[in-house]
Design a protein around this motif. Structure first.
Motif, PDB file in Angstrom:
ATOM      1  N   VAL A  22     -22.913  35.000  40.280  1.00 37.52           N
ATOM      2  CA  VAL A  22     -24.168  35.062  41.043  1.00 37.52           C
ATOM      3  C   VAL A  22     -25.340  34.888  40.076  1.00 37.52           C
ATOM      4  CG1 VAL A  22     -25.639  36.532  42.474  1.00 37.52           C
ATOM      5  CG2 VAL A  22     -23.162  36.530  42.816  1.00 37.52           C
ATOM      6  N   ASP A  23     -26.256  33.987  40.421  1.00 39.83           N
ATOM      7  CA  ASP A  23     -27.389  33.684  39.550  1.00 39.83           C
ATOM      8  C   ASP A  23     -28.543  34.661  39.716  1.00 39.83           C
ATOM      9  OD1 ASP A  23     -26.382  31.074  38.457  1.00 39.83           O
ATOM     10  OD2 ASP A  23     -26.413  30.565  40.588  1.00 39.83           O
ATOM     11  N   LEU A  24     -28.713  35.189  40.933  1.00 40.39           N
ATOM     12  CA  LEU A  24     -29.862  36.045  41.218  1.00 40.39           C
ATOM     13  C   LEU A  24     -29.506  36.997  42.348  1.00 40.39           C
ATOM     14  CD1 LEU A  24     -32.935  36.608  40.713  1.00 40.39           C
ATOM     15  CD2 LEU A  24     -33.404  34.925  42.503  1.00 40.39           C
ATOM     16  N   ALA A  25     -29.919  38.253  42.212  1.00 36.46           N
ATOM     17  CA  ALA A  25     -29.678  39.236  43.267  1.00 36.46           C
ATOM     18  C   ALA A  25     -30.942  40.035  43.511  1.00 36.46           C
ATOM     19  CB  ALA A  25     -28.531  40.175  42.882  1.00 36.46           C
ATOM     20  N   ILE A  26     -31.126  40.469  44.748  1.00 35.43           N
ATOM     21  CA  ILE A  26     -32.203  41.396  45.099  1.00 35.43           C
ATOM     22  C   ILE A  26     -31.548  42.732  45.380  1.00 35.43           C
ATOM     23  CG2 ILE A  26     -34.105  41.890  46.656  1.00 35.43           C
ATOM     24  CD1 ILE A  26     -34.481  39.377  44.937  1.00 35.43           C
ATOM     25  N   ARG A  27     -32.014  43.768  44.698  1.00 36.87           N
ATOM     26  CA  ARG A  27     -31.421  45.084  44.869  1.00 36.87           C
ATOM     27  C   ARG A  27     -32.503  46.132  45.077  1.00 36.87           C
ATOM     28  NH1 ARG A  27     -26.591  45.197  40.299  1.00 36.87           N
ATOM     29  NH2 ARG A  27     -25.224  43.690  41.334  1.00 36.87           N
ATOM     30  N   THR A  28     -32.224  47.041  45.994  1.00 36.83           N
ATOM     31  CA  THR A  28     -33.091  48.189  46.229  1.00 36.83           C
ATOM     32  C   THR A  28     -32.310  49.407  45.781  1.00 36.83           C
ATOM     33  OG1 THR A  28     -34.089  47.084  48.136  1.00 36.83           O
ATOM     34  CG2 THR A  28     -34.424  49.462  47.936  1.00 36.83           C
ATOM     35  N   ALA A  29     -32.669  49.942  44.621  1.00 32.94           N
ATOM     36  CA  ALA A  29     -31.849  51.012  44.050  1.00 32.94           C
ATOM     37  C   ALA A  29     -32.547  51.656  42.869  1.00 32.94           C
ATOM     38  CB  ALA A  29     -30.496  50.449  43.607  1.00 32.94           C
ATOM     39  N   GLU A  30     -31.967  52.760  42.432  1.00 33.83           N
ATOM     40  CA  GLU A  30     -32.327  53.350  41.150  1.00 33.83           C
ATOM     41  C   GLU A  30     -31.396  52.718  40.126  1.00 33.83           C
ATOM     42  OE1 GLU A  30     -31.746  57.465  41.794  1.00 33.83           O
ATOM     43  OE2 GLU A  30     -33.552  57.725  43.012  1.00 33.83           O
ATOM     44  N   LEU A  31     -31.916  51.830  39.306  1.00 34.88           N
ATOM     45  CA  LEU A  31     -31.072  51.018  38.452  1.00 34.88           C
ATOM     46  C   LEU A  31     -30.545  51.800  37.257  1.00 34.88           C
ATOM     47  CD1 LEU A  31     -32.955  47.614  38.352  1.00 34.88           C
ATOM     48  CD2 LEU A  31     -31.028  48.260  39.785  1.00 34.88           C
ATOM     49  N   ALA A  32     -29.266  51.600  36.986  1.00 36.81           N
ATOM     50  CA  ALA A  32     -28.675  52.142  35.764  1.00 36.81           C
ATOM     51  C   ALA A  32     -28.918  51.149  34.635  1.00 36.81           C
ATOM     52  CB  ALA A  32     -27.175  52.358  35.967  1.00 36.81           C
ATOM     53  N   ASP A  33     -28.795  51.627  33.395  1.00 35.39           N
ATOM     54  CA  ASP A  33     -28.933  50.728  32.257  1.00 35.39           C
ATOM     55  C   ASP A  33     -27.859  49.652  32.330  1.00 35.39           C
ATOM     56  OD1 ASP A  33     -31.011  52.192  31.280  1.00 35.39           O
ATOM     57  OD2 ASP A  33     -29.782  53.404  29.941  1.00 35.39           O
ATOM     58  N   SER A  34     -28.227  48.418  32.029  1.00 33.18           N
ATOM     59  CA  SER A  34     -27.244  47.335  32.037  1.00 33.18           C
ATOM     60  C   SER A  34     -27.787  46.171  31.227  1.00 33.18           C
ATOM     61  CB  SER A  34     -26.934  46.901  33.473  1.00 33.18           C
ATOM     62  OG  SER A  34     -27.763  45.863  33.909  1.00 33.18           O
ATOM     63  N   SER A  35     -26.918  45.181  31.040  1.00 29.53           N
ATOM     64  CA  SER A  35     -27.316  43.987  30.299  1.00 29.53           C
ATOM     65  C   SER A  35     -28.045  42.996  31.196  1.00 29.53           C
ATOM     66  CB  SER A  35     -26.072  43.323  29.697  1.00 29.53           C
ATOM     67  OG  SER A  35     -25.153  42.974  30.730  1.00 29.53           O
ATOM     68  N   LEU A  36     -28.175  43.324  32.476  1.00 28.00           N
ATOM     69  CA  LEU A  36     -28.876  42.444  33.409  1.00 28.00           C
ATOM     70  C   LEU A  36     -30.384  42.577  33.229  1.00 28.00           C
ATOM     71  CD1 LEU A  36     -26.750  43.173  36.606  1.00 28.00           C
ATOM     72  CD2 LEU A  36     -26.499  41.244  35.042  1.00 28.00           C
ATOM     73  N   ILE A  37     -31.097  41.509  33.548  1.00 24.35           N
ATOM     74  CA  ILE A  37     -32.556  41.512  33.505  1.00 24.35           C
ATOM     75  C   ILE A  37     -33.081  41.867  34.891  1.00 24.35           C
ATOM     76  CG2 ILE A  37     -34.617  40.207  32.934  1.00 24.35           C
ATOM     77  CD1 ILE A  37     -32.666  40.618  30.597  1.00 24.35           C
ATOM     78  N   ALA A  38     -33.965  42.852  34.971  1.00 22.82           N
ATOM     79  CA  ALA A  38     -34.503  43.301  36.256  1.00 22.82           C
ATOM     80  C   ALA A  38     -36.008  43.086  36.295  1.00 22.82           C
ATOM     81  CB  ALA A  38     -34.174  44.770  36.486  1.00 22.82           C
ATOM     82  N   VAL A  39     -36.466  42.369  37.314  1.00 21.21           N
ATOM     83  CA  VAL A  39     -37.896  42.126  37.510  1.00 21.21           C
ATOM     84  C   VAL A  39     -38.356  42.970  38.702  1.00 21.21           C
ATOM     85  CG1 VAL A  39     -39.669  40.408  38.025  1.00 21.21           C
ATOM     86  CG2 VAL A  39     -37.659  39.765  36.657  1.00 21.21           C
ATOM     87  N   PRO A  40     -39.245  43.953  38.497  1.00 19.12           N
ATOM     88  CA  PRO A  40     -39.690  44.791  39.614  1.00 19.12           C
ATOM     89  C   PRO A  40     -40.528  43.995  40.608  1.00 19.12           C
ATOM     90  CG  PRO A  40     -40.922  45.319  37.610  1.00 19.12           C
ATOM     91  CD  PRO A  40     -39.844  44.365  37.210  1.00 19.12           C
ATOM     92  N   LEU A  41     -40.276  44.207  41.882  1.00 18.69           N
ATOM     93  CA  LEU A  41     -41.007  43.508  42.943  1.00 18.69           C
ATOM     94  C   LEU A  41     -41.972  44.446  43.656  1.00 18.69           C
ATOM     95  CD1 LEU A  41     -38.002  41.453  44.390  1.00 18.69           C
ATOM     96  CD2 LEU A  41     -39.749  40.657  42.787  1.00 18.69           C
ATOM     97  N   LEU A  42     -41.482  45.591  44.126  1.00 18.71           N
ATOM     98  CA  LEU A  42     -42.338  46.594  44.772  1.00 18.71           C
ATOM     99  C   LEU A  42     -41.514  47.841  45.057  1.00 18.71           C
ATOM    100  CD1 LEU A  42     -43.028  45.738  48.530  1.00 18.71           C
ATOM    101  CD2 LEU A  42     -40.960  45.139  47.317  1.00 18.71           C
ATOM    102  N   GLN A  43     -42.154  48.876  45.614  1.00 20.97           N
ATOM    103  CA  GLN A  43     -41.459  50.094  46.019  1.00 20.97           C
ATOM    104  C   GLN A  43     -41.191  50.051  47.520  1.00 20.97           C
ATOM    105  OE1 GLN A  43     -40.472  51.565  42.740  1.00 20.97           O
ATOM    106  NE2 GLN A  43     -40.486  53.230  44.231  1.00 20.97           N
ATOM    107  N   SER A  44     -40.044  50.549  47.900  1.00 23.67           N
ATOM    108  CA  SER A  44     -39.672  50.599  49.315  1.00 23.67           C
ATOM    109  C   SER A  44     -39.537  52.058  49.756  1.00 23.67           C
ATOM    110  CB  SER A  44     -38.346  49.860  49.532  1.00 23.67           C
ATOM    111  OG  SER A  44     -37.902  49.986  50.872  1.00 23.67           O
ATOM    112  N   SER A  45     -40.416  52.480  50.669  1.00 25.25           N
ATOM    113  CA  SER A  45     -40.381  53.861  51.171  1.00 25.25           C
ATOM    114  C   SER A  45     -39.460  53.969  52.380  1.00 25.25           C
ATOM    115  CB  SER A  45     -41.796  54.304  51.572  1.00 25.25           C
ATOM    116  OG  SER A  45     -42.652  54.308  50.451  1.00 25.25           O
ATOM    117  N   TRP A  46     -38.897  55.158  52.557  1.00 26.01           N
ATOM    118  CA  TRP A  46     -38.027  55.427  53.692  1.00 26.01           C
ATOM    119  C   TRP A  46     -38.737  56.371  54.664  1.00 26.01           C
ATOM    120  CZ3 TRP A  46     -32.132  55.207  53.279  1.00 26.01           C
ATOM    121  CH2 TRP A  46     -31.742  54.211  52.390  1.00 26.01           C
ATOM    122  N   VAL A  47     -38.244  56.410  55.892  1.00 24.48           N
ATOM    123  CA  VAL A  47     -38.815  57.283  56.912  1.00 24.48           C
ATOM    124  C   VAL A  47     -37.692  57.915  57.733  1.00 24.48           C
ATOM    125  CG1 VAL A  47     -40.984  56.008  57.129  1.00 24.48           C
ATOM    126  CG2 VAL A  47     -39.040  55.379  58.570  1.00 24.48           C
TER     127      VAL A  47
END
Length: 301
Positions: free
Chosen positions: A139-164
């Motif tokens: 997979v070349d690119l993924a969108i994830r909504t999570a608390e990211l663990a340390d990894s060798s992947l590059i993560a670009v922050p997009l925004l915060q997602s609130s829950w209700v």
């Protein structure tokens, strides 16, 4: 002497699970490919592959060698991509994994517009709620909504997602009071199975205090749309990303409860495997995704 070409051929055989398919992929005859792998085994004095009439499988030595060899083809592709992009317009294939909420909400439309703008780019859009191994599954690119663990992947922050926490007005008016977190114990709580700490553990903060409660109910799902439909049918209370119920909260078909408490908030990230040269098509796609999310930030927060 083992060279990069032998390792690249071995990696292709493993990835295609076939000498014939690997030969087609790299433009050599099946005989040449087979001889190259046999020569590699002789040079290393160890068996790398188990060969049967039906399939190929790796020995322990083969698994170890493949772990180091599989990056060779990617490095070559990165190099060719870097050179080609100097003189050619953006092109190539992108495999993209996104959560169903994001895919249905905005990314399906965005991908269609991106492909229209860059006609030499093709995108395989996979809507899935599991956290795939990007490197393992190609997979070349993924969108994830999570608390990211340390990894060798590059993560670009997009925004915060609130829950209700919300339910239908009819449900709220026909059941026990729902004014405090502990009141949830008396309600039918429909659980979203994607939550990192379990779908039945609902977490809140109020000021500096954090509180969680174990809830139960008659239904759970890994799909927010299913839970929303259940809530709209007066089944119970749901704890979901705000973006998945934004329109219903606006038109009153669902109402937010326990607003004195702050539900969880998770980062949304664009994630891709590390490469020495990030392909231009990935850079452009991430920029487009970031703009799209920012334009809809009000429905996430």
């Amino acid at each position: 002497m083992i060279g990069a070409s032998e390792l690249a051929i071995f990696a292709a055989v493993v990835e295609e699970s076939s000498f014939s398919q690997a030969a087609l992929k790299i433009g050599l005859s099946k005989t040449v490919v087979s001889k190259k792998v046999s020569a590699l085994e002789q040079e290393l004095n160890t068996q790398l592959l188990y060969r049967t009439t039906r399939k190929l499988s790796l020995t322990d030595a083969g698994k170890l060698l493949y772990k180091h060899a599989k990056g060779i083809n990617q490095q070559a592709n990165d190099a060719f991509t870097a050179i080609n992009e100097l003189s050619q317009e953006v092109s190539g294939h992108i495999i993209m994994s996104v959560p169903t909420i994001s895919g249905e909400l905005l990314l399906a439309d965005l991908v269609a517009k991106f492909c229209k703008k860059y006609p030499k780019v093709s995108i395989e859009l996979r809507l899935e709620n599991k956290l795939v191994d990007l490197v393992e599954e190609g997979v070349d690119l993924a969108i994830r909504t999570a608390e990211l663990a340390d990894s060798s992947l590059i993560a670009v922050p997009l925004l915060q997602s609130s829950w209700v926490v919300c339910c239908s007005p009819e449900y709220l008016n026909s059941t026990n009071p729902l004014k405090e977190i502990d009141d949830l114990k008396m309600h039918n709580c429909l659980c979203y199975d994607l939550q990192a700490n379990g779908g039945n553990e609902w977490r809140f903060t109020k000021g500096e205090q954090q509180k969680s409660i174990l809830v139960k109910g008659s239904m759970s799902s890994n799909n927010a749309l299913s839970l929303k439909k259940a809530a709209l049918n007066d089944m119970g209370v749901i704890y979901v990303p705000k973006c998945s119920v934004y329109e219903e909260l606006q038109n009153g078909s669902l109402v937010q409860v326990l607003q004195q408490y702050k539900a969880r908030s998770l980062g949304v990230f664009a994630i891709y495997p590390y490469t020495r040269h990030k392909p231009e098509k990935i850079t452009l796609l991430i920029d487009s995704i970031k703009q799209a999310y920012r334009s809809l930030e009000h429905i996430f927060n």
